[in-house]
Design an enzyme around this catalytic site. Structure first.
Site, PDB file in Angstrom:
ATOM      1  N   LEU A 307       0.823  -1.211   0.000  1.00  0.00           N
ATOM      2  CA  LEU A 307       0.000   0.000   0.000  1.00  0.00           C
ATOM      3  C   LEU A 307       0.853   1.254   0.000  1.00  0.00           C
ATOM      4  O   LEU A 307       0.429   2.304  -0.475  1.00  0.00           O
ATOM      5  CB  LEU A 307      -0.922   0.018   1.223  1.00  0.00           C
ATOM      6  CG  LEU A 307      -1.985  -1.074   1.302  1.00  0.00           C
ATOM      7  CD1 LEU A 307      -2.686  -1.032   2.653  1.00  0.00           C
ATOM      8  CD2 LEU A 307      -3.001  -0.895   0.176  1.00  0.00           C
ATOM      9  N   GLY A 308       2.038   1.165   0.592  1.00  0.00           N
ATOM     10  CA  GLY A 308       2.902   2.338   0.657  1.00  0.00           C
ATOM     11  C   GLY A 308       4.227   2.007   1.304  1.00  0.00           C
ATOM     12  O   GLY A 308       4.409   0.945   1.909  1.00  0.00           O
ATOM     13  N   ARG A 309       5.150   2.935   1.164  1.00  0.00           N
ATOM     14  CA  ARG A 309       6.469   2.817   1.778  1.00  0.00           C
ATOM     15  C   ARG A 309       6.757   4.098   2.527  1.00  0.00           C
ATOM     16  O   ARG A 309       6.394   5.180   2.081  1.00  0.00           O
ATOM     17  CB  ARG A 309       7.552   2.595   0.715  1.00  0.00           C
ATOM     18  CG  ARG A 309       7.425   1.310  -0.080  1.00  0.00           C
ATOM     19  CD  ARG A 309       8.469   1.278  -1.187  1.00  0.00           C
ATOM     20  NE  ARG A 309       8.493   0.009  -1.901  1.00  0.00           N
ATOM     21  CZ  ARG A 309       7.719  -0.271  -2.936  1.00  0.00           C
ATOM     22  NH1 ARG A 309       6.853   0.623  -3.364  1.00  0.00           N
ATOM     23  NH2 ARG A 309       7.802  -1.444  -3.547  1.00  0.00           N
ATOM     24  N   GLY A 310       7.446   3.963   3.648  1.00  0.00           N
ATOM     25  CA  GLY A 310       7.784   5.137   4.438  1.00  0.00           C
ATOM     26  C   GLY A 310       9.069   4.934   5.196  1.00  0.00           C
ATOM     27  O   GLY A 310       9.769   3.920   5.029  1.00  0.00           O
ATOM     28  N   ASP A 428       5.995  13.526  12.298  1.00  0.00           N
ATOM     29  CA  ASP A 428       5.904  13.479  10.836  1.00  0.00           C
ATOM     30  C   ASP A 428       4.458  13.704  10.408  1.00  0.00           C
ATOM     31  O   ASP A 428       3.875  12.898   9.680  1.00  0.00           O
ATOM     32  CB  ASP A 428       6.432  12.153  10.298  1.00  0.00           C
ATOM     33  CG  ASP A 428       6.728  12.199   8.792  1.00  0.00           C
ATOM     34  OD1 ASP A 428       6.800  13.317   8.245  1.00  0.00           O
ATOM     35  OD2 ASP A 428       6.875  11.135   8.175  1.00  0.00           O
TER      36      ASP A 428
END
Length: 624
Positions: A307-310, A428
């Site tokens: 779904l995503g990278r962080g 963040d």
């Protein structure tokens, strides 16, 4: 003649029905006004609660649905005293009753049991006395019940065990007595829900009831030590309060572990224990998943499910065995001896932060080589994806939804800062970390993954966490983070909501514009080009005065000096219409006499444009 007779009857009927409709429409307003008359309000937060207005939906701290029915009353941390009134039971559609952190006394009205749509009842940190009403067991939709830090007495009603939806229960720090129920929904709650009630006893506490056989509370689960193999030197620390019995048992049967190890596929880099030796562990409603469960749910962490990278790792979409969708965050971090204890401690702290506008931690997985967190899946994605990555077939976020997102995310951050102990600093805050649930309500995610902030001390980090364009200048230059670090990031997020643009975008250089969103906005404001700020996707479907108010809040939040930024609790009040005009006027007066503010150069960041330029008291009011 017959037609005339019917006309007369119609007029009479209207005369009867119109007053009745007015009474029905004003019933909720009357109930809330009764509450106001029973409360002492030293800060005039209830000043807008005008009984002459038929519709209470125009009052501050009151939220209504599309049918103009009151669904939320939010008066937390408002310095109120006095007592509650039974008329609150007339708010039939109420879902959230937030009265925490006040000085309200007296008993809890049994009429609250009539609020059958209630999802959250927060009365903690007050001076309530008397028993917990048995009628609260009627609130079958209730998910959050927090009555802690009062002076409640008597036994815990067994009717509460029938609330199967209950996810968070906190009755700690009262004067309750008797046996803690252990059936129904109460079977999942730990002693922390009932702590500091000296007269409570039973399995839900650490104290057996008189005449009952003594018992020992179950020890927390102790993860096994990995099987040693050539080139392997991993080891695990013991969980605080754990016992060595589980580990000793595993060492007694090393053949099982070794056989399992030999059966692993060569390309896998996981270490887990067999499912039958990894019992479910619940911390309240927090589940400990086996690694195998999450591997199956995510198709062995397939790239197609990312779904995503962080900065903390990758997030995978998964489907559990019960069919529910989850988001699995697979953390990337260096493994250190004793890290298991630190991880479990932080997980427990995160799980205690429960609020309508915070992403709820559903569970976790911990092995010697893996750290994973399991959250509910947010089908509507993040604010960032909705602003900038939505498919053409989907409508953009309308202005009303953006306003709700601004207020909801502010409430979530305020809870992290003021109602978590130790307080949690996000570090963040950005549009990508504000998620949207099925109702497009803002849900703050990724909190608690950075180091937790101690209650009294400012946290100093060796590595600055955050995203370019959102990082507060003092955090970037000194490494010191505080609540005001989050306030700055929140202000930038507001500008993202208003403009639809990225906080940092090199593409703006093509038009000789600033790459930093804050500086770009300030430049347009100096040129009095407010209309250029608003996201074109809104197609002028917004209210000018509300845009101006949101920009004012954003600029107050992004002041160069952290001491001059408001707290998130103040931001919530300003968004609700309380105190913004005064704060903005004060800021303008200071800016008129203030010279250009110059901060020292940021460490390793000479390229960053200073975002503290004087606006020379930009006017955000009047005709355009």
């Amino acid at each position: 003649m017959a037609a005339h007779r019917w006309a007369v009857w119609a007029v009479l009927l209207l005369r009867l029905l119109v007053p009745a409709a007015r009474v029905l429409a004003n019933m909720e307003g009357d109930a809330l006004h009764s509450l106001r008359t029973n409360l002492v309000d030293p800060n005039n937060v209830l000043q807008s609660w005008d009984p002459t207005l038929v519709n209470p939906c125009t009052w501050f701290h009151v939220t209504c649905n599309n049918d103009n029915s009151v669904i939320r009353v939010d008066l937390g941390n408002a310095a109120l005293s006095g007592t509650l009134v039974p008329q609150l039971g007339q708010l039939k559609n109420l879902q959230y009753l937030e009265l925490y952190s006040n000085n309200i006394s007296g008993t809890i009205p049994s009429e609250l049991g009539n609020l059958t749509n209630l999802v959250s009842l927060d009365l903690y940190l007050n001076n309530f006395t008397g028993p917990i009403p048995d009628s609260l067991g009627n609130l079958l939709k209730l998910r959050f019940l927090r009555l802690n830090n009062n002076s409640l007495s008597g036994s815990i009603p067994k009717s509460l065990t029938a609330i199967t939806a209950l996810q968070v229960l906190d009755l700690s720090n009262n004067n309750l007595s008797g046996e803690v129920p252990s059936t129904g929904s109460f079977s999942l709650f730990t002693p922390i829900s009932f702590a500091n009630n000296p007269s409570l006893c039973g399995p839900g506490t650490t104290k057996p009831c008189p005449g009952a056989p003594p018992f020992s509370p179950p020890p927390p689960y102790n993860p096994p030590t990995p099987v040693q193999s050539p080139g392997s030197s991993s080891s695990t620390g013991a969980i605080a309060g754990g016992v060595a019995a589980g580990a000793a048992l595993l060492f007694a049967i090393p053949a099982i572990g070794f056989a399992w190890y030999r059966r692993r596929k060569p390309q896998e880099h996981f270490f887990d224990v067999p499912a039958e030796e990894d019992p479910e562990v619940h911390l309240g409603q927090l589940k400990r998943f086996s690694l195998r469960e999450l591997q199956v749910a995510t198709d062995t962490f397939s790239n197609k499910n990312i779904l995503g990278r962080g900065g903390f790792g990758k997030v995978y979409k998964g489907r559990l065995a019960d069919g529910s969708l989850v988001a699995v965050k697979r953390l990337k971090e260096e493994r250190t001896p004793g890290g298991e204890l630190q991880f479990q401690t932080e997980v427990e702290m995160i799980s205690m932060a429960v609020h309508r506008n915070l992403l709820r931690l559903r569970g976790f997985c911990m092995t010697p080589t893996e750290r994973l967190l399991v959250y509910p899946y947010m089908a509507n994605g993040s604010v960032a994806s909705r602003l900038r990555e939505r498919p053409p077939s989907e409508p953009p976020l309308d202005w009303r939804t953006r306003r709700r997102i601004a207020l909801g995310s502010a409430r979530g951050l305020s809870y992290l800062h003021d109602h978590c102990d130790p307080k949690i600093i996000h570090r963040d805050v950005k549009a990508a970390n504000i998620l949207l649930d099925e109702d497009f309500e803002a849900v703050v995610g990724d909190f608690g993954l950075a180091k937790l902030m101690d209650y009294k001390d400012t946290h100093v980090t060796t590595a600055v966490r955050g995203t370019i364009g959102h990082i507060a200048p003092e955090y970037l230059s000194t490494g010191k983070s505080s609540e005001k670090t989050d306030v700055f990031g929140y202000g930038i997020m507001l500008l993202e909501l208003i403009t639809g643009q990225r906080a940092f975008d090199l593409a703006r250089l093509a038009n000789d514009d600033d790459v930093m969103l804050l500086d770009w906005v300030k430049g347009l404001l100096k040129e009095k080009r407010l209309e250029m700020l608003v996201d074109p996707d809104l197609q002028s479907n917004y209210i000018d005065v509300e845009v101006e108010s949101l920009i004012q809040v954003a600029l107050l939040c992004t002041q160069g000096s952290p001491t001059e930024r408001p707290k998130m609790a103040e931001v919530v009040r300003m968004l609700e219409g309380d105190g913004l005009a005064e704060r903005w006027e004060e800021w303008q007066k200071i800016e008129v006499v203030r010279q250009e503010v110059e901060l020292g150069p940021h460490r390793n960041s000479e390229w960053i444009v200073d975002s503290t330029d004087n606006l020379h008291a930009v006017e955000l009011s009047g005709p355009r």
